[in-house]
Each structure stands twice: as structure tokens, then as C-alpha cells.
Design a protein around this motif. Structure first.
Motif, PDB file in Angstrom:
ATOM      1  N   ASP A 125      13.588  14.408  80.006  1.00 13.81           N
ATOM      2  CA  ASP A 125      12.640  14.043  80.054  1.00 13.81           C
ATOM      3  C   ASP A 125      11.877  12.627  78.565  1.00 13.81           C
ATOM      4  OD1 ASP A 125      11.315  14.162  82.073  1.00 13.81           O
ATOM      5  OD2 ASP A 125      11.523  15.810  81.448  1.00 13.81           O
ATOM      6  N   PHE A 126      13.311  12.803  77.772  1.00 13.49           N
ATOM      7  CA  PHE A 126      13.157  11.795  76.825  1.00 13.49           C
ATOM      8  C   PHE A 126      14.058  10.191  76.677  1.00 13.49           C
ATOM      9  CE2 PHE A 126      13.551  15.446  74.977  1.00 13.49           C
ATOM     10  CZ  PHE A 126      13.434  15.577  73.172  1.00 13.49           C
ATOM     11  N   PRO A 127      13.280   9.240  76.102  1.00 13.71           N
ATOM     12  CA  PRO A 127      13.376   7.976  75.915  1.00 13.71           C
ATOM     13  C   PRO A 127      14.557   7.384  76.314  1.00 13.71           C
ATOM     14  CG  PRO A 127      12.871   8.493  73.921  1.00 13.71           C
ATOM     15  CD  PRO A 127      12.221   9.523  74.490  1.00 13.71           C
ATOM     16  N   PHE A 128      15.253   6.974  76.869  1.00 15.64           N
ATOM     17  CA  PHE A 128      16.687   6.180  77.448  1.00 15.64           C
ATOM     18  C   PHE A 128      17.494   5.385  75.660  1.00 15.64           C
ATOM     19  CE2 PHE A 128      19.600   2.240  77.539  1.00 15.64           C
ATOM     20  CZ  PHE A 128      20.487   3.417  78.507  1.00 15.64           C
ATOM     21  N   GLN A 129      16.624   5.027  74.638  1.00 11.64           N
ATOM     22  CA  GLN A 129      16.993   4.886  73.746  1.00 11.64           C
ATOM     23  C   GLN A 129      17.484   6.203  72.486  1.00 11.64           C
ATOM     24  OE1 GLN A 129      13.851   3.166  71.104  1.00 11.64           O
ATOM     25  NE2 GLN A 129      12.004   5.000  71.739  1.00 11.64           N
ATOM     26  N   SER A 130      17.378   7.441  73.037  1.00 11.36           N
ATOM     27  CA  SER A 130      17.337   8.361  72.545  1.00 11.36           C
ATOM     28  C   SER A 130      18.249   8.961  72.964  1.00 11.36           C
ATOM     29  CB  SER A 130      16.506   9.357  72.439  1.00 11.36           C
ATOM     30  OG  SER A 130      15.697  10.208  73.697  1.00 11.36           O
ATOM     31  N   LEU A 131      19.264   9.154  74.097  1.00 16.35           N
ATOM     32  CA  LEU A 131      20.595   9.341  75.064  1.00 16.35           C
ATOM     33  C   LEU A 131      21.359   9.465  73.777  1.00 16.35           C
ATOM     34  CD1 LEU A 131      18.788   9.672  76.573  1.00 16.35           C
ATOM     35  CD2 LEU A 131      19.540   9.069  78.466  1.00 16.35           C
ATOM     36  N   SER A 132      22.612   9.871  73.863  1.00 16.05           N
ATOM     37  CA  SER A 132      23.782  10.079  73.094  1.00 16.05           C
ATOM     38  C   SER A 132      24.757   9.013  74.146  1.00 16.05           C
ATOM     39  CB  SER A 132      24.763  11.390  73.038  1.00 16.05           C
ATOM     40  OG  SER A 132      25.078  11.815  74.213  1.00 16.05           O
ATOM     41  N   ALA A 133      25.972   8.689  73.796  1.00 16.84           N
ATOM     42  CA  ALA A 133      26.679   7.160  74.959  1.00 16.84           C
ATOM     43  C   ALA A 133      27.275   8.282  75.937  1.00 16.84           C
ATOM     44  CB  ALA A 133      27.935   6.972  74.387  1.00 16.84           C
ATOM     45  N   GLY A 134      27.403  10.283  75.820  1.00 14.26           N
ATOM     46  CA  GLY A 134      28.198  10.300  76.571  1.00 14.26           C
ATOM     47  C   GLY A 134      26.596  10.139  77.853  1.00 14.26           C
ATOM     48  N   VAL A 159      34.980   4.695  78.529  1.00  6.99           N
ATOM     49  CA  VAL A 159      34.897   3.832  77.031  1.00  6.99           C
ATOM     50  C   VAL A 159      34.071   3.780  76.042  1.00  6.99           C
ATOM     51  CG1 VAL A 159      35.050   1.088  76.883  1.00  6.99           C
ATOM     52  CG2 VAL A 159      36.253   1.383  78.507  1.00  6.99           C
ATOM     53  N   GLY A 160      34.916   4.337  74.814  1.00  7.15           N
ATOM     54  CA  GLY A 160      34.208   4.408  73.787  1.00  7.15           C
ATOM     55  C   GLY A 160      33.139   5.924  73.992  1.00  7.15           C
ATOM     56  N   LEU A 161      33.748   7.333  74.654  1.00  7.07           N
ATOM     57  CA  LEU A 161      32.855   8.420  74.460  1.00  7.07           C
ATOM     58  C   LEU A 161      33.916   9.118  73.838  1.00  7.07           C
ATOM     59  CD1 LEU A 161      32.245   8.798  77.987  1.00  7.07           C
ATOM     60  CD2 LEU A 161      30.927   7.916  76.345  1.00  7.07           C
ATOM     61  N   ASP A 162      33.594  10.189  73.220  1.00  7.08           N
ATOM     62  CA  ASP A 162      34.250  11.456  71.918  1.00  7.08           C
ATOM     63  C   ASP A 162      34.446  12.693  73.448  1.00  7.08           C
ATOM     64  OD1 ASP A 162      32.375  13.717  73.153  1.00  7.08           O
ATOM     65  OD2 ASP A 162      31.267  12.321  72.351  1.00  7.08           O
ATOM     66  N   PRO A 163      36.119  13.164  73.023  1.00  8.03           N
ATOM     67  CA  PRO A 163      37.002  13.779  74.173  1.00  8.03           C
ATOM     68  C   PRO A 163      35.677  15.389  75.530  1.00  8.03           C
ATOM     69  CG  PRO A 163      38.249  13.404  71.733  1.00  8.03           C
ATOM     70  CD  PRO A 163      36.567  12.945  71.607  1.00  8.03           C
ATOM     71  N   GLN A 164      34.916  15.420  74.817  1.00  8.83           N
ATOM     72  CA  GLN A 164      34.083  16.144  75.110  1.00  8.83           C
ATOM     73  C   GLN A 164      33.318  14.853  76.090  1.00  8.83           C
ATOM     74  OE1 GLN A 164      33.942  19.737  74.584  1.00  8.83           O
ATOM     75  NE2 GLN A 164      32.994  19.572  76.925  1.00  8.83           N
ATOM     76  N   SER A 165      32.981  14.172  75.496  1.00  6.52           N
ATOM     77  CA  SER A 165      32.038  13.654  77.010  1.00  6.52           C
ATOM     78  C   SER A 165      32.189  13.420  77.583  1.00  6.52           C
ATOM     79  CB  SER A 165      31.018  12.539  76.145  1.00  6.52           C
ATOM     80  OG  SER A 165      29.834  13.064  74.719  1.00  6.52           O
ATOM     81  N   ARG A 166      34.345  13.000  77.133  1.00  9.22           N
ATOM     82  CA  ARG A 166      34.849  12.473  78.535  1.00  9.22           C
ATOM     83  C   ARG A 166      35.505  13.564  79.045  1.00  9.22           C
ATOM     84  NH1 ARG A 166      39.231   8.369  78.230  1.00  9.22           N
ATOM     85  NH2 ARG A 166      41.491   9.680  78.442  1.00  9.22           N
ATOM     86  N   HIS A 167      35.766  14.498  78.780  1.00 15.52           N
ATOM     87  CA  HIS A 167      35.936  15.346  79.532  1.00 15.52           C
ATOM     88  C   HIS A 167      35.245  16.087  80.179  1.00 15.52           C
ATOM     89  CE1 HIS A 167      36.463  19.613  80.634  1.00 15.52           C
ATOM     90  NE2 HIS A 167      37.664  19.595  80.705  1.00 15.52           N
ATOM     91  N   ASP A 168      34.041  15.934  80.263  1.00 12.93           N
ATOM     92  CA  ASP A 168      32.825  16.250  81.261  1.00 12.93           C
ATOM     93  C   ASP A 168      32.381  14.972  81.678  1.00 12.93           C
ATOM     94  OD1 ASP A 168      32.199  18.418  79.101  1.00 12.93           O
ATOM     95  OD2 ASP A 168      30.433  17.192  78.677  1.00 12.93           O
ATOM     96  N   LEU A 169      32.375  13.940  81.648  1.00 11.70           N
ATOM     97  CA  LEU A 169      32.245  12.744  82.500  1.00 11.70           C
ATOM     98  C   LEU A 169      33.711  12.638  83.878  1.00 11.70           C
ATOM     99  CD1 LEU A 169      30.340  10.312  82.896  1.00 11.70           C
ATOM    100  CD2 LEU A 169      32.085   9.098  82.258  1.00 11.70           C
TER     101      LEU A 169
END
Lengths: 302, 458
Positions: A125-134, A159-169
Motif C-alpha cells: 500500500d505504498f506508492p510506486f515511487q517508494s519501491l526499491s528496484a527489486g 537488469v540493475g538488480l542487486d544479487p539478493q533481488s536477482r536471486h528472489d526474482l
């Protein structure tokens, strides 16, 4: 395995530039097909033609048996797309975006289920602008999955994600594969392609130059394994040059190296030779060719 | 359909989350309303003649700035490109955005009407249903224009630049910011080519209880707005682009001509049909030569309550140098008596004092008194005294009070004679000075008719 996606002889030019030159491939039910190629190879153009963002100059695209060029609305009900970068209004929340996008489809999942599935609860429920890249990429994936599509098209999602976000994706994509969704994944990340894709189509200069499983592509590239070994005495074994399976033999100090098409046979021959010479094998490394090696060779790079 | 409805609701919700959208969409229109009220606070009922302009500015800015800015910003950041992947028709998202804008602008207009009534004391619109219908035609016309701007502009600064090229001419010479009545001739000829004027006319004809006879029919304004709107929408559709990177072809830009053509057509029609001339006749042509079928009817909208609101405490005494009035015609010397007699004879034969249009007739007579005051004429006091008597004998009191109230509260209305040599008063005066005197004299005469007093009344 029935074909969910069938692309035949796809061509697209932008003025004098031929972006796609007669590309043909298929993707079967429950398959992750990787679209691999250097920058500017034509991956994005291929995806844009398939999803209807661009009209090809020539060729045909069939999705779930529907002609994508003549029945775009019906096709859009069956596909989900995550483009390179997700674009939404700054103030919209993930829950609202999922609700909005879902409302356009005949069948769709509830925002709550998607939020749980793609681990978006924390910022739902947070605005899109406050979301991290992941988080944004996970939301993009959730939006692509909102209609439970038969075919998912993902254009360089990590593209452009940190290793943890990449792993999650990657985990989310694997989960989609386990759900028997067909996925077309455009990427230039070899490890990603090798990890996720059952088959890979390599595109270069707008042409499909190879298609197959990662192992098939490596074989297709006709690459050699390399063997590196260390022996107890500093002595060049001239006999190694005579081994039938060893090529490009090199020595550097007490380390020797050679390439071979049959590592099993070559290693047995090497062991026999060392035994005969009463030399001890101190270290041994076998490096099999990777997809990256195959890609570089097939695309004519270094 | 469900998707488009959801999109409409989300668009509205997002609009209310944007501080910038709230300022431009609601705060500015309210500020604009109060600015107009500050400038035209003397008219009774307040803003009766100005609400058409105020609401037109709100609709124009909402449709030609608000909507294109929001749409171009979304397109520029790739939101439209993402929408394109949805199974919605090409126009669905845009139409939903346009409907959202109708709701937002409608809300701003409603707020303005409520504030105009409760804060400024303006009347409620005399024809609310008609106003609602007119609003839809007006916003349709401007949204069509806004759509063309959206398709032409690559980015938000370009929207501002294109919007200004439409907004400013309409505001200054299009009868929107500056009243048509006080525009010079050349500007009035230009104004009929612009949709803003048709909007002001149509809205005013929905707000005012009586419509002056010099207005063209409502159907003309509605027709003009519809034509302008439909061409804008068609042109916008033909120039449509999902992506900012998608360059418009020279052929695409030709559709701008389609959007502009109706402006030329309605302007030419207004000239051919004589609407410009009709409007000029009540404003600029000497009243004595005005066509007999023209009747100013603005005074009929004046109510008893409006008359009660008129104040007299700022009037100068009758013995002052400015706006003097004699107590009687007694004590005149022989020369003065002869002068007054010749003036009376001339007045009885004076055509502008006999025209059918009662409101204009009274204004003409008060103008003669004003000219004699400004000159000044040696018998200015007596001349005004005679004119007051002449008017009271000529016009029934029940009509006269409304006419005088209207003239005093609408000092810019009607035409003004600037020279009256036929009345043996030589010299030509400035219209603005004469209007000021007419305003004061109308209240002095009104005080006499209604039995009110003011300091120094003789």
C-alpha cells in the motif's frame, strides 16, 4: 509438447536498419525459452513484435493457436509482459496497480494473492515511487502474471538488480515455470539463461544463429574442455604432445595444460603417462566449456 | 468496460494525491473567481456577467493544460506503453482519461458556483440543466483541443508552450479574460474565431435569467463548440501516439489543420450571419442609429433585493463641482433661462432620447448630463435637473428603478454617446469619463425615485 508460441520468418526494419531478418522459433508448453544476444541484436524488437508494440514487416506470430497480428485483443488476454523497465504512476500503490491491470482481463487473480505470491506484502500500500528496484521488478512480474497467462514475455527482468533481488526474482520465475507457464526470457546474462532456460535462441544482427538446450549449444559451438595439471617434478613431458586427445599443450613452470574434446579419455591417458614416469599428480583442474564460451564463439566475439 | 471504469477511478484518485494537480485544478480556479469578484464587485447581482468568463477559464485550463500535462507526463514515462499491452482498445484509455477530466473540471466548476453564491452573493444559475448541458459541450470542445496538444507535444514543457499559444489569445482578445464589450473593434472580429467566446456566451445564457437581445442564439454557440470539439477529437485520434519516442510524421501533423478549420468556419459564419455586427451595434454604433428591434434586457434581471443592496453614501453632494444637480429652475437670470429653454426644446426633439430600447435611452440621456458636467457647461446643474425630470416623465417608475440599478451596477454595459452638439452642448468627451458620471448620475436619480437620501441631496 504443444507450441504455445510460434514465430515464423519475422522481419522488421527501422528505416535502413534491418533489426530482424527472418527469425523463426517456437516455444512449447511449460518451457522457458531464452532469447540471448548482444545489445542491439534484436531481442527487444522480437518481443515488441510478439506483444504487439511493433508491427513486423514480414512473418507470422501465433500464440496459443491465435494469430497475434490479426487477433491482438484475444492474444493479449493470453499473454503477460514485463518490459525492461516498469513504468507506472508515482503515486499508485502496488495493490491499486494489480487491481487496475487485472480489471482489464476476463480471468485474473486478486491483488491479495499476487501480493503474497510475489512477496510484495511489505510495500503493498505504498506508492510506486517508494519501491526499491527489486520490489519494482517483482511488481512488474506480478503485473505480467495478473491474468494467469499461458505465455509470459520477460525482457531483461533482472537488469540493475542487486544479487539478493536477482536471486528472489529467479525464484519467482522458477515458480512460474513449475506452474507450467511458457516463458520467453530475453536476457544477455549467460548465467541467468543457463540457470533458467530449457532452450536458448541466440540472436545476432537480427538473425537467429543457434537454437537448443545450453548443452546442445555448447556442443554446437564445437568447443574443447581444458585440462590444467601440476606435477611433482619440473619436467616437460614430451610424451603429452603425443597423447591422441590432447591439443594446444602448454607448460608454465610445473603446470601443464592442454585442450581436449574427450576429457574422460584424455585424463585416463594422462594418468597412465604419469604413472609410467613415476611422477606424482599434485593438482588437476578440468574446465568444461560454458554457455558463455559457446555464445562468444557463435556470435563471432572474442 | 470494467477496466476502463477502474482506470477512471484510479486516475481520479491519483489526481487527488497530487498536490500540483490540486493547486492547478482547484485552488487556482477559486483564486481566479475571487479575482474576478474583486474586479467586478459592483455589478448586481455579483458576477452575473462574469461567471461565463470565470467558468470558461477553468474549463479551458483544465482541458488544455491539465489533461495534456497529465497525459503527456504518463506517456513520457512509459505508462501508456504499458497500457498498450492490455486488452483495451486504443481509445479506451484516452477516453477514460478525458472522462476523468470532465469529472475533475466539473467539480472545480461546481465549487466555483457554490463559492460564487455563498461568498460573493451571486445568483444560482437561472437554468441549471441548460448549464450542465452547455458545460458538456464546452469541455468537449476544449478537450478536443487538449487532445491535439497532447499528441503534438513531446514533453510537458511543450504542453505549456502549446497551451499558452491557445490560452493567451483567447484570454486577451478572445472575449474570455477581457469582456467582449470593452474589446476594440479589431479584437471583436478576431474573438468570433475562437471557441472561448462561444463558451462564455453559452454559459452566460445559462446563468442569467434574461438574455440581452444583442446575444446570438444559444444554438449557434453550441453548434460552434460541437464542431470545434469533434474536429479536435478526430484530429487527436488520427495523430495518436502511445510513445513519446514515436515521432509524428509530417502527414500526421496535417491533421492539425482539421482541428483549426472549424475555428475559421465558425468565425466566418459569425461574420456572414451578422453576429459580429449585431454585437457591435449595441456596443459601438451610436445609439440613436441602433436598429429598432434591439432591446437591452439586462435590467430585467435586477430584483428588488439587488436594488436594496445599492449604496449611496459615496455620492458627492449635489452642490459639488462634480455631478451637480440643481434643486429647481428658479432664480435663473435671463440668459440662463433662455439657454435652458433652448436646451429643453432640443432635448424634446433629440432622437437618442426617443429610441425604443429603454435602457439605452436612459443611458443616452444620462450621457448628455454627464457631458455637460465634464465640459463644464454653465448650466450643467439645470441641464441635469431637466434631464432627470425628462426621464421620470418618460419612463414608468417600476421599470426606471431597474434600469437605473442595472446601469449603475453595470457601468461597462451598453453604448455611450461622447458628443451631443444637437443639444447645444459643444465638445467631445472621453467615454471612460462619461461612464463614470453616468454611474453616479444613475444612482442620484435612483435615490430620487426610490426615496433614498444621500449627503448633500437637494
Amino acid at each position: 509438447m504443444a507450441d504455445i508460441l510460434r514465430v515464423e520468418n519475422l522481419s522488421k526494419s527501422y528505416g535502413p536498419v534491418e533489426a530482424l531478418r527472418g527469425i523463426t522459433f517456437t516455444a512449447g508448453d511449460g518451457e522457458i525459452l531464452g532469447l540471448l544476444g548482444p545489445n542491439g541484436a534484436g531481442k527487444t524488437s522480437t518481443i515488441e513484435c510478439i506483444v504487439g508494440l511493433r508491427r513486423p514487416d514480414q512473418g507470422s506470430i501465433s500464440i496459443c493457436g491465435l494469430n497475434a497480428l490479426t487477433e491482438p485483443k484475444r492474444v493479449k488476454q493470453r499473454i503477460g509482459v514485463a518490459l525492461q523497465s516498469i513504468a507506472l504512476q508515482d503515486k499508485i500503490t502496488s495493490r491499486e496497480a494489480l487491481g487496475l491491470f487485472g480489471s482489464f482481463y476476463e480471468r485474473h487473480l486478486e491483488p491479495h494473492d499476487l501480493i503474497e505470491r510475489f512477496s510484495l506484502r511489505e510495500k503493498a500500500d505504498f506508492p510506486f515511487q517508494s519501491l526499491s528496484a527489486g520490489q519494482r521488478q517483482r511488481l512488474a512480474l506480478a503485473l505480467a502474471f495478473v491474468n494467469q497467462p499461458d505465455l509470459l514475455l520477460l525482457d531483461e527482468p533482472t537488469v540493475g538488480l542487486d544479487p539478493q533481488s536477482r536471486h528472489d526474482l529467479h525464484a519467482s520465475i522458477e515458480q512460474l515455470r513449475d506452474d507450467n507457464r511458457t516463458i520467453l526470457l530475453a536476457t544477455h546474462d549467460m548465467a541467468e539463461a543457463q540457470q533458467l532456460c530449457s532452450r536458448i535462441a541466440i540472436i545476432n544482427h537480427g538473425k537467429l544463429i543457434a537454437l537448443g538446450s545450453p548443452d546442445e549449444l555448447i556442443r554446437q559451438a564445437n568447443l574443447l574442455s581444458s585440462v590444467h595439471f601440476q606435477i611433482s617434478a619440473r619436467a616437460e613431458l614430451r610424451q603429452i604432445f603425443a597423447l591422441p586427445e590432447a591439443r594446444e599443450v602448454e607448460w608454465q613452470g610445473d603446470w601443464g595444460a592442454f585442450r581436449t574434446a574427450s576429457p574422460n579419455v584424455a585424463l585416463i591417458e594422462l594418468a597412465k603417462l604419469l604413472e609410467a614416469q613415476h611422477l606424482d599428480l599434485l593438482d588437476l583442474q578440468l574446465r568444461r566449456p560454458t554457455l558463455e564460451d559457446a555464445f562468444i564463439k557463435l556470435t563471432g566475439g572474442r | 468496460m470494467k477496466g476502463l471504469l477502474q482506470h477512471l477511478l484510479i486516475s481520479l484518485r491519483l489526481n487527488f494525491r497530487s498536490r500540483q494537480a490540486l493547486v492547478y485544478g482547484f485552488i487556482f480556479p477559486v483564486a481566479f473567481l475571487f479575482a474576478f469578484w474583486g474586479i467586478y464587485n459592483k455589478s448586481i447581482p455579483p458576477l452575473n456577467d462574469e461567471l461565463g468568463q470565470v467558468l470558461t477559464v477553468t474549463i479551458l485550463s483544465g482541458a488544455c493544460f491539465g489533461m495534456p500535462t497529465a497525459m503527456v507526463a504518463e506517456r513520457q514515462r512509459g505508462v501508456w506503453r504499458r497500457y498498450r499491452l492490455l486488452p483495451a482498445g486504443t481509445g479506451g484509455i484516452v477516453i477514460s482519461g478525458m472522462i476523468g477530466r470532465v469529472v475533475l473540471v466539473g467539480l472545480a466548476v461546481l465549487i466555483q458556483l457554490v463559492l460564487a453564491h455563498f461568498v460573493c452573493g451571486a445568483n444560482w444559475p437561472a437554468h441549471p440543466v441548460r448549464l450542465a448541458i452547455v458545460f458538456l459541450f464546452v469541455i468537449f470542445a476544449f478537450l478536443g483541443l487538449g487532445l491535439v496538444i497532447t499528441m503534438l507535444a513531446d514533453d510537458v514543457p511543450a504542453v505549456q508552450a502549446l497551451g499558452q499559444t491557445v490560452f493567451l489569445p483567447m484570454l486577451i482578445v478572445g472575449g474570455v479574460g477581457v469582456k467582449l464589450a470593452i474589446l476594440p473593434d479589431w479584437a471583436r472580429h478576431i474573438a468570433v474565431f475562437m471557441p472561448g467566446l462561444y463558451s462564455v456566451e453559452a454559459i452566460n445564457q445559462s446563468i442569467q435569467s434574461t438574455v440581452p437581445a444583442d446575444r446570438w442564439p444559444l444554438s449557434v454557440s453550441i453548434g460552434a463548440l460541437f464542431l470545434i470539439g469533434i474536429s479536435g477529437c478526430v484530429a487527436g485520434r488520427m495523430m495518436f501516439r502511445w510513445d513519446s519516442n514515436e515521432r509524428m510524421s509530417p502527414a500526421g501533423r496535417k491533421w492539425v489543420v482539421l482541428a483549426i478549420l472549424p475555428w475559421l468556419a465558425v468565425g466566418a459564419f459569425a461574420h456572414v450571419a451578422g453576429y459580429v455586427k449585431l454585437r457591435e451595434s449595441s456596443v459601438a454604433i451610436a445609439p440613436a442609429t441602433a436598429p429598432g428591434n434591439i432591446q437591452s434586457t439586462g435590467w430585467q434581471s435586477i430584483s428588488d433585493a439587488d436594488i436594496e443592496k445599492i449604496r449611496y453614501d459615496d455620492l458627492l453632494p449635489d452642490w459639488d463641482q462634480v455631478t451637480p444637480v440643481a434643486q429647481s429652475l428658479e432664480n435663473l437670470d435671463e440668459a440662463g433661462g433662455a439657454r435652458v429653454e433652448s436646451f429643453e426644446n432640443a432635448l424634446n426633439a433629440w432622437q437618442p432620447g426617443k429610441i425604443d430600447d429603454l435602457e439605452q435611452r436612459v443611458r443616452n440621456l444620462l450621457a448628455a448630463a454627464s457631458i455637460s458636467d465634464i465640459l463644464p457647461d454653465p448650466q450643467e446643474r439645470e441641464i441635469t435637473f431637466i434631464i432627470f425630470q425628462h426621464i421620470r416623465a418618460d419612463v414608468p417608475d417600476d421599470k426606471l428603478v431597474r434600469i437605473l440599478a442595472y446601469i449603475s451596477t453595470h457601468p461597462d454595459s451598453g453604448a455611450v454617446i461622447t458628443a451631443v452638439p444637437e443639444l447645444t452642448i459643444e465638445g467631445e468627451m472621453k467615454e471612460s469619463e462619461i461612464r463614470q458620471r453616468i454611474e453616479a448620475y444613475s444612482r442620484k436619480l435612483l435615490a430620487r425615485v426610490t426615496g433614498k437620501t444621500y449627503q448633500g441631496r437637494l
